[in-house]
Scaffold this motif. Structure first.
Motif, short mmCIF file in Angstrom:
data_model
loop_
_atom_site.label_atom_id
_atom_site.label_comp_id
_atom_site.label_asym_id
_atom_site.label_seq_id
_atom_site.Cartn_x
_atom_site.Cartn_y
_atom_site.Cartn_z
N ASP A 1 -4.70 1.11 2.32
CA ASP A 1 -3.43 0.74 2.97
C ASP A 1 -2.59 -0.22 2.14
OD1 ASP A 1 -4.12 2.29 5.34
OD2 ASP A 1 -5.57 0.70 5.74
N ASN A 2 -2.46 0.06 0.85
CA ASN A 2 -1.69 -0.80 -0.04
C ASN A 2 -0.58 -0.08 -0.79
OD1 ASN A 2 -2.75 -3.60 -0.11
ND2 ASN A 2 -4.66 -2.53 -0.43
N GLU A 3 -0.33 1.18 -0.47
CA GLU A 3 0.73 1.96 -1.10
C GLU A 3 0.55 2.14 -2.60
OE1 GLU A 3 4.70 0.97 0.14
OE2 GLU A 3 4.03 0.47 2.16
N PHE A 4 -0.71 2.14 -3.08
CA PHE A 4 -0.95 2.45 -4.48
C PHE A 4 -0.54 3.88 -4.76
CE2 PHE A 4 -4.02 -1.13 -4.31
CZ PHE A 4 -3.55 -1.85 -5.39
N SER B 1 4.65 -1.02 -4.43
CA SER B 1 3.95 0.18 -4.89
C SER B 1 3.59 -0.03 -6.35
CB SER B 1 4.81 1.43 -4.72
OG SER B 1 5.96 1.35 -5.51
N SER B 2 2.39 0.40 -6.70
CA SER B 2 1.89 0.18 -8.04
C SER B 2 0.70 1.09 -8.28
CB SER B 2 1.47 -1.29 -8.19
OG SER B 2 1.06 -1.54 -9.51
N ARG C 1 -0.84 6.28 -1.67
CA ARG C 1 -0.09 7.47 -2.08
C ARG C 1 -0.67 8.00 -3.38
NH1 ARG C 1 5.64 4.81 -0.75
NH2 ARG C 1 4.98 3.63 -2.55
N LEU C 2 -1.99 8.05 -3.44
CA LEU C 2 -2.68 8.51 -4.64
C LEU C 2 -2.53 10.02 -4.79
CD1 LEU C 2 -5.86 6.31 -4.27
CD2 LEU C 2 -3.91 5.92 -5.79
#
Length: 109
Positions: A22-25, A2-3, A48-49
């Motif tokens: 789909d990268n959990e940003f 996450s980042s 998760r923006l």
């Protein structure tokens, strides 16, 4: 992992398509992405923006596709907002979180 989405992506002046889905940003959408002069398509779905869709995207000269569903974004996009009156002809948002009055809006649950 996450980042945050790196705001430095706003320096990629010739990029036309960005798919960071789909990268959990986490965090907010960097408004710097809206300043990319060649950007036509931006997919940020499935992260998760948080916060809102930056109004600067309404000023993006070539952006025609913006997909931000399946995030934690919220807010209202009125018909007189820059996003509704922009070149964006396909805007995909979460129905329950974003109230979008633009004709270009599509909702996903």
């Amino acid at each position: 992992f996450s980042s945050l989405i790196p705001s430095e992506l706003g320096n990629l002046r010739n990029i036309e398509n960005i798919d960071l889905g789909d990268n959990e940003f986490e965090g907010s959408i960097p408004s710097e992405l809206a300043s990319l002069p060649q950007l036509a398509s931006l997919r940020l779905a499935g992260n998760r923006l948080t916060s809102t869709i930056p109004g600067e995207f309404g000023m993006a000269p070539k952006l025609s596709f913006l997909e931000v569903n399946n995030n934690l974004l919220s807010g209202t996009i009125n018909t007189d907002s820059d996003i509704c009156t922009s070149e964006i002809d396909r805007l995909i948002v979460d129905c329950g979180r974003i109230d979008c009055e633009c004709p270009s809006c599509s909702c996903s649950a």
